[in-house]
Design a protein around this motif. Structure first.
Motif, PDB file in Angstrom:
ATOM      1  N   ASN A  56       0.853  -1.184   0.000  1.00  0.00           N
ATOM      2  CA  ASN A  56       0.000   0.000   0.000  1.00  0.00           C
ATOM      3  C   ASN A  56       0.892   1.237   0.000  1.00  0.00           C
ATOM      4  O   ASN A  56       1.446   1.600   1.029  1.00  0.00           O
ATOM      5  N   SER A  57       1.005   1.889  -1.138  1.00  0.00           N
ATOM      6  CA  SER A  57       1.830   3.098  -1.235  1.00  0.00           C
ATOM      7  C   SER A  57       1.026   4.357  -0.911  1.00  0.00           C
ATOM      8  O   SER A  57       1.569   5.455  -0.927  1.00  0.00           O
ATOM      9  N   GLY A  58      -0.252   4.186  -0.596  1.00  0.00           N
ATOM     10  CA  GLY A  58      -1.114   5.328  -0.313  1.00  0.00           C
ATOM     11  C   GLY A  58      -0.918   5.908   1.079  1.00  0.00           C
ATOM     12  O   GLY A  58      -0.139   5.398   1.892  1.00  0.00           O
ATOM     13  N   ASP A  59      -1.653   6.980   1.355  1.00  0.00           N
ATOM     14  CA  ASP A  59      -1.583   7.666   2.641  1.00  0.00           C
ATOM     15  C   ASP A  59      -2.603   7.139   3.648  1.00  0.00           C
ATOM     16  O   ASP A  59      -2.599   7.544   4.800  1.00  0.00           O
ATOM     17  N   GLU A  60      -3.507   6.261   3.191  1.00  0.00           N
ATOM     18  CA  GLU A  60      -4.558   5.700   4.045  1.00  0.00           C
ATOM     19  C   GLU A  60      -4.414   4.185   4.090  1.00  0.00           C
ATOM     20  O   GLU A  60      -3.984   3.556   3.118  1.00  0.00           O
ATOM     21  N   ASP A  61      -4.794   3.582   5.216  1.00  0.00           N
ATOM     22  CA  ASP A  61      -4.822   2.124   5.307  1.00  0.00           C
ATOM     23  C   ASP A  61      -5.805   1.570   4.278  1.00  0.00           C
ATOM     24  O   ASP A  61      -6.800   2.218   3.951  1.00  0.00           O
ATOM     25  N   VAL A  62      -5.526   0.376   3.771  1.00  0.00           N
ATOM     26  CA  VAL A  62      -6.429  -0.328   2.861  1.00  0.00           C
ATOM     27  C   VAL A  62      -6.919  -1.573   3.587  1.00  0.00           C
ATOM     28  O   VAL A  62      -6.124  -2.356   4.107  1.00  0.00           O
ATOM     29  N   THR A  63      -8.232  -1.754   3.622  1.00  0.00           N
ATOM     30  CA  THR A  63      -8.816  -2.902   4.304  1.00  0.00           C
ATOM     31  C   THR A  63      -9.473  -3.826   3.286  1.00  0.00           C
ATOM     32  O   THR A  63     -10.315  -3.403   2.505  1.00  0.00           O
ATOM     33  N   ILE A  64      -9.051  -5.083   3.295  1.00  0.00           N
ATOM     34  CA  ILE A  64      -9.643  -6.102   2.440  1.00  0.00           C
ATOM     35  C   ILE A  64     -10.748  -6.767   3.249  1.00  0.00           C
ATOM     36  O   ILE A  64     -10.505  -7.275   4.351  1.00  0.00           O
ATOM     37  N   VAL A  65     -11.966  -6.749   2.714  1.00  0.00           N
ATOM     38  CA  VAL A  65     -13.114  -7.292   3.444  1.00  0.00           C
ATOM     39  C   VAL A  65     -13.700  -8.545   2.790  1.00  0.00           C
ATOM     40  O   VAL A  65     -14.600  -9.164   3.343  1.00  0.00           O
ATOM     41  N   GLY A  66     -13.204  -8.913   1.613  1.00  0.00           N
ATOM     42  CA  GLY A  66     -13.710 -10.100   0.952  1.00  0.00           C
ATOM     43  C   GLY A  66     -12.896 -10.451  -0.271  1.00  0.00           C
ATOM     44  O   GLY A  66     -12.024  -9.690  -0.697  1.00  0.00           O
ATOM     45  N   VAL A  67     -13.179 -11.616  -0.825  1.00  0.00           N
ATOM     46  CA  VAL A  67     -12.510 -12.077  -2.040  1.00  0.00           C
ATOM     47  C   VAL A  67     -13.503 -12.901  -2.851  1.00  0.00           C
ATOM     48  O   VAL A  67     -14.327 -13.630  -2.289  1.00  0.00           O
ATOM     49  N   THR A  68     -13.454 -12.753  -4.165  1.00  0.00           N
ATOM     50  CA  THR A  68     -14.276 -13.557  -5.061  1.00  0.00           C
ATOM     51  C   THR A  68     -13.397 -14.122  -6.172  1.00  0.00           C
ATOM     52  O   THR A  68     -12.344 -13.573  -6.488  1.00  0.00           O
ATOM     53  N   THR A  69     -13.855 -15.226  -6.751  1.00  0.00           N
ATOM     54  CA  THR A  69     -13.178 -15.861  -7.867  1.00  0.00           C
ATOM     55  C   THR A  69     -14.173 -16.759  -8.580  1.00  0.00           C
ATOM     56  O   THR A  69     -15.116 -17.255  -7.953  1.00  0.00           O
ATOM     57  N   GLY A  70     -13.954 -16.973  -9.853  1.00  0.00           N
ATOM     58  CA  GLY A  70     -14.805 -17.869 -10.618  1.00  0.00           C
ATOM     59  C   GLY A  70     -14.600 -19.337 -10.272  1.00  0.00           C
ATOM     60  O   GLY A  70     -15.376 -20.191 -10.687  1.00  0.00           O
ATOM     61  N   LEU A  71     -13.571 -19.653  -9.483  1.00  0.00           N
ATOM     62  CA  LEU A  71     -13.291 -21.036  -9.109  1.00  0.00           C
ATOM     63  C   LEU A  71     -14.274 -21.591  -8.087  1.00  0.00           C
ATOM     64  O   LEU A  71     -14.412 -22.800  -7.946  1.00  0.00           O
ATOM     65  N   THR A  72     -14.916 -20.681  -7.332  1.00  0.00           N
ATOM     66  CA  THR A  72     -15.780 -21.106  -6.247  1.00  0.00           C
ATOM     67  C   THR A  72     -16.746 -19.992  -5.868  1.00  0.00           C
ATOM     68  O   THR A  72     -16.472 -18.814  -6.124  1.00  0.00           O
ATOM     69  N   ASP A  73     -17.818 -20.366  -5.234  1.00  0.00           N
ATOM     70  CA  ASP A  73     -18.737 -19.386  -4.665  1.00  0.00           C
ATOM     71  C   ASP A  73     -18.419 -19.142  -3.200  1.00  0.00           C
ATOM     72  O   ASP A  73     -19.105 -18.379  -2.525  1.00  0.00           O
ATOM     73  N   ARG A  74     -17.379 -19.810  -2.699  1.00  0.00           N
ATOM     74  CA  ARG A  74     -17.040 -19.718  -1.278  1.00  0.00           C
ATOM     75  C   ARG A  74     -15.538 -19.449  -1.096  1.00  0.00           C
ATOM     76  O   ARG A  74     -14.721 -20.365  -1.115  1.00  0.00           O
ATOM     77  N   ALA A  75     -15.208 -18.191  -0.932  1.00  0.00           N
ATOM     78  CA  ALA A  75     -13.829 -17.779  -0.688  1.00  0.00           C
ATOM     79  C   ALA A  75     -13.826 -16.852   0.517  1.00  0.00           C
ATOM     80  O   ALA A  75     -14.742 -16.046   0.687  1.00  0.00           O
ATOM     81  N   GLU A  76     -12.819 -16.992   1.363  1.00  0.00           N
ATOM     82  CA  GLU A  76     -12.761 -16.228   2.612  1.00  0.00           C
ATOM     83  C   GLU A  76     -11.340 -15.758   2.891  1.00  0.00           C
ATOM     84  O   GLU A  76     -10.376 -16.333   2.391  1.00  0.00           O
ATOM     85  N   ILE A  77     -11.240 -14.754   3.727  1.00  0.00           N
ATOM     86  CA  ILE A  77      -9.952 -14.315   4.263  1.00  0.00           C
ATOM     87  C   ILE A  77      -9.721 -15.136   5.528  1.00  0.00           C
ATOM     88  O   ILE A  77     -10.599 -15.213   6.383  1.00  0.00           O
ATOM     89  N   HIS A  78      -8.548 -15.753   5.631  1.00  0.00           N
ATOM     90  CA  HIS A  78      -8.240 -16.581   6.801  1.00  0.00           C
ATOM     91  C   HIS A  78      -6.947 -16.131   7.450  1.00  0.00           C
ATOM     92  O   HIS A  78      -6.073 -15.549   6.806  1.00  0.00           O
ATOM     93  N   GLU A  79      -6.844 -16.455   8.722  1.00  0.00           N
ATOM     94  CA  GLU A  79      -5.601 -16.297   9.461  1.00  0.00           C
ATOM     95  C   GLU A  79      -5.261 -17.647  10.069  1.00  0.00           C
ATOM     96  O   GLU A  79      -6.138 -18.505  10.226  1.00  0.00           O
ATOM     97  N   THR A  80      -4.002 -17.837  10.378  1.00  0.00           N
ATOM     98  CA  THR A  80      -3.576 -19.020  11.111  1.00  0.00           C
ATOM     99  C   THR A  80      -3.032 -18.526  12.442  1.00  0.00           C
ATOM    100  O   THR A  80      -2.110 -17.711  12.478  1.00  0.00           O
TER     101      THR A  80
END
Length: 157
Positions: A56-80
């Motif tokens: 992120n080279s911008g001056d504001e934080d960027v927040t990712i709230v979701g993900v989509t792809t044609g591979l599936t109807d079910r994609a999520e952001i995960h942490e370990t």
């Protein structure tokens, strides 16, 4: 006189061109976002994961709230954390910084895949950002044994 009018006209055009419509496309959070080393784990199973370095080279934080792809109807952001994978609502890339989506850490989980992912395949992903804008990523599928990760059966979820 003509020079003065021309100068005022150019100043007005520059001012107007700097005004956005508030749609959040290239002017939103995505404006400072960049991706490197994007890849997805090749698999013939029903689950996989995508990884990348997001900057992120911008001056504001960027927040990712979701993900989509044609591979599936079910994609999520995960942490370990504590040896277990779990979905999270969002991940933030601080202004002027980067994050690494990687095996054993934050990643994009792809579940209930519609078809196998072959090594070398180009996978299109769209990140949904907190301001309503999106950011497209192309990730290359590659073989990866990693730390004996097993995405089948919901282990670690």
């Amino acid at each position: 006189m003509f020079r003065r009018v021309l100068t005022l006209l150019l100043a007005a055009l520059l001012t107007l061109s700097a005004c956005g419509d508030g749609s959040g496309d290239a002017q939103g959070e995505a404006a400072g976002l960049a991706v490197a080393d994007a890849w997805v784990k090749a698999t013939d199973m029903k689950m996989s994961a995508a990884f990348a370095v997001l900057s992120n080279s911008g001056d504001e934080d960027v927040t990712i709230v979701g993900v989509t792809t044609g591979l599936t109807d079910r994609a999520e952001i995960h942490e370990t954390a504590d040896g277990a994978m779990r979905p999270v609502e969002s991940v933030t890339i601080p202004a002027g910084d980067s994050i690494r989506l990687e095996p054993g850490g934050d990643h994009l989980m792809l579940m209930d895949l519609k078809a196998p992912i072959q090594p070398g395949e180009e996978v299109e992903l769209t990140l949904e950002l907190g301001d309503g804008s999106t950011f497209d990523i192309t990730a290359t599928a590659k073989d990866f044994a990693g730390g004996a990760e097993d995405y089948e059966g919901g282990k670690g979820h």
